[in-house]
Every structure is written in C-alpha cells, then in structure tokens.
Motif scaffolding. Structure first.
Motif, PDB file in Angstrom:
ATOM      1  N   ILE A  25       6.508  53.965  19.148  1.00  0.00           N
ATOM      2  CA  ILE A  25       5.582  55.086  19.299  1.00  0.00           C
ATOM      3  C   ILE A  25       5.431  55.501  20.763  1.00  0.00           C
ATOM      4  N   LYS A  26       5.495  54.557  21.689  1.00  0.00           N
ATOM      5  CA  LYS A  26       5.233  54.855  23.106  1.00  0.00           C
ATOM      6  C   LYS A  26       6.105  55.984  23.661  1.00  0.00           C
ATOM      7  N   PRO A  27       7.411  56.054  23.377  1.00  0.00           N
ATOM      8  CA  PRO A  27       8.194  57.182  23.915  1.00  0.00           C
ATOM      9  C   PRO A  27       7.769  58.535  23.362  1.00  0.00           C
ATOM     10  N   LEU A  28       7.092  58.546  22.230  1.00  0.00           N
ATOM     11  CA  LEU A  28       6.720  59.805  21.586  1.00  0.00           C
ATOM     12  C   LEU A  28       5.311  60.267  21.926  1.00  0.00           C
ATOM     13  N   SER A  29       4.361  59.341  21.947  1.00  0.00           N
ATOM     14  CA  SER A  29       2.964  59.736  22.056  1.00  0.00           C
ATOM     15  C   SER A  29       2.153  58.687  22.795  1.00  0.00           C
ATOM     16  N   GLY A  30       1.526  59.093  23.871  1.00  0.00           N
ATOM     17  CA  GLY A  30       0.675  58.182  24.622  1.00  0.00           C
ATOM     18  C   GLY A  30      -0.574  57.799  23.856  1.00  0.00           C
ATOM     19  N   SER A  31      -1.194  58.762  23.193  1.00  0.00           N
ATOM     20  CA  SER A  31      -2.415  58.461  22.438  1.00  0.00           C
ATOM     21  C   SER A  31      -2.093  57.623  21.203  1.00  0.00           C
ATOM     22  N   GLY A  32      -0.966  57.901  20.551  1.00  0.00           N
ATOM     23  CA  GLY A  32      -0.540  57.079  19.425  1.00  0.00           C
ATOM     24  C   GLY A  32      -0.255  55.657  19.867  1.00  0.00           C
ATOM     25  N   ALA A  33       0.392  55.517  21.021  1.00  0.00           N
ATOM     26  CA  ALA A  33       0.690  54.189  21.558  1.00  0.00           C
ATOM     27  C   ALA A  33      -0.599  53.451  21.922  1.00  0.00           C
ATOM     28  N   LEU A  34      -1.565  54.176  22.441  1.00  0.00           N
ATOM     29  CA  LEU A  34      -2.839  53.547  22.778  1.00  0.00           C
ATOM     30  C   LEU A  34      -3.539  53.015  21.529  1.00  0.00           C
ATOM     31  N   GLY A  35      -3.456  53.765  20.440  1.00  0.00           N
ATOM     32  CA  GLY A  35      -4.030  53.302  19.180  1.00  0.00           C
ATOM     33  C   GLY A  35      -3.341  52.052  18.664  1.00  0.00           C
ATOM     34  N   VAL A  36      -2.015  52.038  18.708  1.00  0.00           N
ATOM     35  CA  VAL A  36      -1.248  50.864  18.264  1.00  0.00           C
ATOM     36  C   VAL A  36      -1.557  49.676  19.179  1.00  0.00           C
ATOM     37  N   PHE A  37      -1.615  49.930  20.477  1.00  0.00           N
ATOM     38  CA  PHE A  37      -1.911  48.880  21.457  1.00  0.00           C
ATOM     39  C   PHE A  37      -3.291  48.268  21.202  1.00  0.00           C
ATOM     40  N   THR A  38      -4.260  49.125  20.927  1.00  0.00           N
ATOM     41  CA  THR A  38      -5.614  48.641  20.626  1.00  0.00           C
ATOM     42  C   THR A  38      -5.619  47.770  19.381  1.00  0.00           C
ATOM     43  N   ASP A  39      -4.881  48.186  18.363  1.00  0.00           N
ATOM     44  CA  ASP A  39      -4.778  47.378  17.139  1.00  0.00           C
ATOM     45  C   ASP A  39      -4.155  46.009  17.427  1.00  0.00           C
ATOM     46  N   ILE A  40      -3.120  45.995  18.267  1.00  0.00           N
ATOM     47  CA  ILE A  40      -2.458  44.730  18.612  1.00  0.00           C
ATOM     48  C   ILE A  40      -3.439  43.812  19.333  1.00  0.00           C
ATOM     49  N   LEU A  41      -4.177  44.351  20.302  1.00  0.00           N
ATOM     50  CA  LEU A  41      -5.115  43.517  21.036  1.00  0.00           C
ATOM     51  C   LEU A  41      -6.258  43.036  20.156  1.00  0.00           C
ATOM     52  N   ASN A  42      -6.730  43.891  19.248  1.00  0.00           N
ATOM     53  CA  ASN A  42      -7.803  43.474  18.338  1.00  0.00           C
ATOM     54  C   ASN A  42      -7.327  42.376  17.382  1.00  0.00           C
ATOM     55  N   LYS A  43      -6.088  42.482  16.935  1.00  0.00           N
ATOM     56  CA  LYS A  43      -5.569  41.528  15.954  1.00  0.00           C
ATOM     57  C   LYS A  43      -5.142  40.205  16.589  1.00  0.00           C
ATOM     58  N   TYR A  44      -4.463  40.273  17.752  1.00  0.00           N
ATOM     59  CA  TYR A  44      -3.883  39.067  18.343  1.00  0.00           C
ATOM     60  C   TYR A  44      -4.601  38.600  19.608  1.00  0.00           C
ATOM     61  N   GLY A  45      -5.350  39.464  20.245  1.00  0.00           N
ATOM     62  CA  GLY A  45      -6.046  39.112  21.481  1.00  0.00           C
ATOM     63  C   GLY A  45      -5.229  39.438  22.711  1.00  0.00           C
ATOM     64  N   ALA A  46      -5.929  39.718  23.801  1.00  0.00           N
ATOM     65  CA  ALA A  46      -5.266  40.100  25.047  1.00  0.00           C
ATOM     66  C   ALA A  46      -4.645  38.911  25.764  1.00  0.00           C
ATOM     67  N   ASP A  47      -5.140  37.713  25.511  1.00  0.00           N
ATOM     68  CA  ASP A  47      -4.641  36.548  26.218  1.00  0.00           C
ATOM     69  C   ASP A  47      -3.587  35.765  25.451  1.00  0.00           C
ATOM     70  N   THR A  48      -3.012  36.363  24.419  1.00  0.00           N
ATOM     71  CA  THR A  48      -1.921  35.728  23.672  1.00  0.00           C
ATOM     72  C   THR A  48      -0.594  36.250  24.208  1.00  0.00           C
ATOM     73  N   TYR A  49       0.484  35.615  23.801  1.00  0.00           N
ATOM     74  CA  TYR A  49       1.818  36.064  24.213  1.00  0.00           C
ATOM     75  C   TYR A  49       2.074  37.497  23.740  1.00  0.00           C
ATOM     76  N   ILE A  50       1.711  37.783  22.495  1.00  0.00           N
ATOM     77  CA  ILE A  50       1.909  39.132  21.943  1.00  0.00           C
ATOM     78  C   ILE A  50       1.074  40.147  22.716  1.00  0.00           C
ATOM     79  N   GLY A  51      -0.173  39.808  23.010  1.00  0.00           N
ATOM     80  CA  GLY A  51      -1.039  40.707  23.776  1.00  0.00           C
ATOM     81  C   GLY A  51      -0.529  40.943  25.181  1.00  0.00           C
ATOM     82  N   LEU A  52       0.012  39.897  25.801  1.00  0.00           N
ATOM     83  CA  LEU A  52       0.550  40.027  27.154  1.00  0.00           C
ATOM     84  C   LEU A  52       1.788  40.915  27.173  1.00  0.00           C
ATOM     85  N   VAL A  53       2.699  40.704  26.236  1.00  0.00           N
ATOM     86  CA  VAL A  53       3.905  41.543  26.163  1.00  0.00           C
ATOM     87  C   VAL A  53       3.508  42.999  25.906  1.00  0.00           C
TER      88      VAL A  53
END
Length: 178
Positions: free
Chosen positions: A96-124
């Motif tokens: 999504i990131k190459p297509l839409s910044g706001s869409g990527a921000l939504g996906v990114f927020t979901d990733i951080l909410n689900k896995y946390g910012a201090d996990t490997y997935i959150g860091l990547v």
C-alpha cells in the motif's frame, strides 16, 4: 519563566517569519501583496492541472482495496518475503505504501496496535514507514504538474529504491532487535 517564553516563541514563530518576509520585501521595494496574489493564482492553476491525475490515483487505490486483489497479491508475495526475512504481516504495508500515504498509515497503525511498536514486526514496519515513499502518488503530483508523461526510468528507480529500503529495514531491525 523560561518555559513560558519558549512556549510563546514556538506559537509565534510562523507569524514572525511571515512578518519578516513582508518587511524584507517592503525594504527591497517589492509589491508583496501583488506577488502573493500572483503566486496564489499559479498555485490554483497547478491544482487544476494535477487534479485528474490525483483522482485517477485515488480511484485506483480504492479499487485495489475493495476488490480484494491486494489480498491475492499478498498470498503470492509471501514466499518472496520469506526469502528476505520480511514478516508476511508487513506485506500489506509494503504493497500500500507506494500507492497511498494515508492508506499506509492506516495499515501501519493496525500493525502497531496488533503487534506493538517494540516487537520485531513493529520495528520493521516503523523503519519501512520512514524509509519508503508513496511512489505513484509522488509521480502523479509532481510529473502531472509539469505535464511529463514518460516516467518509466523514474518509476523503476523509485521501485528499486523502495525495495532496497525494505531489505535494509529488515536487516537493520534484525541487527537492532537481536
């Protein structure tokens, strides 16, 4: 007292810059108001010129999201992501990131909410958000503004830069996380 002065300075910085520019223009003999109006007219012309490109880009992103084509593409990309060590949970962000910044921000927020910012997935995911670009949006806006139609070399260079950033994000996160 110092904190109060600091807060007022932060609040007043933009008006101070505007006043400084206007004052400098007056001392140089520039008709500041007329220059501002001409700049605003040019800005509106550019907005009208790039609007069709932006509309097409937003429509394409909406079609990809709603048609579930993105989900199928993620399933195809999973084996490739495993080769470079990219967690498959981050693939929606990468696509999504190459297509839409706001869409990527939504996906990114979901990733951080689900896995946390201090996990490997959150860091990547965090590194990818900071090091990749909304390629197609940027090309649409900037090249559309100056009527450039042949973008193939820029597009491939930008895609290669994004792929490099993703590989480096995985590598850097591994080094930092372990």
């Amino acid at each position: 007292m110092i904190k109060l002065v600091h807060e007022y300075l932060i609040i007043a910085i933009i008006p101070l810059i505007v006043v400084a520019i206007i004052t400098y223009g007056i001392f140089k003999g520039v008709k500041v108001y007329e220059c501002f109006i001409e700049g605003a007219k040019e800005g509106l012309k550019i907005c009208l010129k790039i609007f069709p490109y932006l509309l097409a880009m937003l429509l394409a992103v909406s079609v990809l999201r709603e048609s579930k084509i993105l989900d199928g593409f993620i399933n195809i990309m999973k084996p490739i992501s495993q080769i470079i060590g990219l967690p498959s949970e981050i693939l929606p962000l990468v696509l999504i990131k190459p297509l839409s910044g706001s869409g990527a921000l939504g996906v990114f927020t979901d990733i951080l909410n689900k896995y946390g910012a201090d996990t490997y997935i959150g860091l990547v995911a965090s590194i990818i958000m900071g090091s990749t670009e909304t390629i197609f949006y940027t090309l649409t806006v900037y090249y559309g503004a100056v009527n450039i139609k042949k973008i193939r070399h820029t597009l491939w260079a930008a895609i290669f830069a994004d792929i490099t950033a993703i590989i480096m994000a995985v590598t850097l996160a591994r080094v930092m996380f372990n």
